[in-house]
Design a protein around this motif. Sequence first.
Motif: not given
Lengths: 323, 322
Positions: A96, A100-109, A141
């Motif tokens: 996770q 997450l940042r990668y998997m969600l295309g940069g939407q979260v940090s 990551g």
Amino acid sequence: MRTISYSAAINEALHEEMERDEKVFLMGEDVALSAISPATAGLGDRFGHERVRNTPISELGFTGAAVGAAMAGYRPVLDMRRIDFMMLAIDPIANQAAKLRYMLGGQVSVPLVIRAPEGGYSQNGPTHSQCLEAWFIQVPGLRVIVPSDPADVKGLLKSAIREDNPVLFVEYRALYSLEGPVPEGDHTEPIGKAAVKREGADITLIGIGSQARGCLEAAELLAGEGVDAEVVDPRTINPLDVEGLAASVRKTGRCVVAEEGHKSGGVGAEIAASVQEAAFNSLKAPISRVAALDVPVPVHTKLEAIVLPSTEKIVAAAKKALS
Amino acid sequence: MAKSTSGLSRKRMGEMYRTMLRIRRFEETADDMYMAGKVVGGVHVSIGQEACSAGVCAALREDDAVLTTHRGHGHSIAKGTRLPEMLAELMGKVTGLCRSKGGSMHIADVSKGHYGAHSIVGANMPMAAGIGLAYQLEGKDRVAVVFFGDGASNNGAFHEAMNLCAIWKLPVVFFCENNQYAVSVPAEYSTSVDDISVRSKGYDAPGLTVDGMDVAAVYEASREAVAHARRGLGPSLVEAKTYRFFGHSRGDPHYGMYRTKEEWEGWKGRDPLIVCEKMLKMTAKQKKAHADAVETEIREAIEFAENSPEPEESVALEDIFA
């Protein structure tokens, strides 16, 4: 410069960063009571038990919760007590937080710091003595930081808390009482820069975490025998400052890498491979590794000493590289 | 099992019907695209379970959060996730919500309070607790809902997250879609209780089982659970008994492998869209109006996704660190 201990330096960094940013909070088993650990002493009284939050013995649950809180805008700092306990929480860290940042295309940090005290020399046995940072350099990551003295542990912890990415912040239990100079005030250290801890011309000793100490002690012993050893501490292993390490090896032509973790697939193996790729033509001898033997860490003092690295083992490896 | 009492307005029911139809048509389209070889990676559709998505999200505000699973298209759509960008993600286009790096199992639209589909079963529950903790710390009355299945209710993450939410009174609703099977393993084999909602007693939290094919029943239970969380009273566990009309993925048939045709037909007869149409006594004309509106959305999504570019190679190396 004033001198404080490694654990006091951790404590100062936590106090200062919680003071500086109200989004920072601390969570873990037994963090609220000052008497439990010098690293977290006084924080519960100063910041209250909302921000210095005891958790149940629930590593998976509270680590996953820290990832969620980080996604939602907070900057949690976890206290894992021992890295061995963190094995119960690998999913939220590796599947996770790091992805997450990668998997969600940069939407979260995910600005999360996981403080993971680790290591042996304390007769705590196979499940309370491990050094597991090598596992985590396989996780893209995730920053992995391995500070070896009070100034670095303070400066790098402050930088880690300000970092917008998940950080595994390794602390060496064997170093908790180590005293050293630490600058007053807002002292930070850069993530991703190796540091030369002792200059020398004949051989490069690269020490990770507790073994940076071992390398400095080995260098003293070698100096008595006319060998001028340079000691370099990578300080962070994701990112790894390959150029900083290779620069020293180009100068000396010889290299020993020492770590407290197991030898096979270890951080030393990664460093040896990276350094020879970068400085092969400068090498006058094979890079050698000093590490824990590939067996669990036993309780008995005599047996533990056989398994774990030591100053003497580093000296012996250095002499072999010089012969 | 709680049935709807149906004091709901026709307007609210109509909105939920529209949401269910949108989900149904999106997933039928996704399945068509998959069979046509136009989807990159796998797809798990939730066809049959739409009442859960629509009923829960109708009880939420836009600034509330949801976290979902590998079978998450429905929850995503019900929370307002944009269809064109979602279909583009499935079809491996750089305009996709995750820039083609997450695919169907990691759909997220954080701008809509959708904190992601999470493909490791159970992993989303501790994260939901953390989002609830953030909401509690910031002192606002926002709520996080985490969707999971009967399979995940046997995972340690469920216990740890429920316990954390209970001791800290976090504003989290645990919504279990009990579709009876974890891939091929029946819940009656894998699960110690008939009604998963009874597990809430272990955390001193409210628990309720509802008919997951009845969108009004799901909505009413969710409204209560969300209000409980918003008032600062902590988590609830709502279980909806439901059924997926498709296999786990396209790798297994609708029935005949681990589900019987009779069982499948029994549930199919309770299709949540048909149940809702009957409750609303919907006319053919009304149905057509809904269908036409949804078809327009689907057509636009297909057009956007088909016409979007694939990612440049550089995208593989982006979004690792902030």
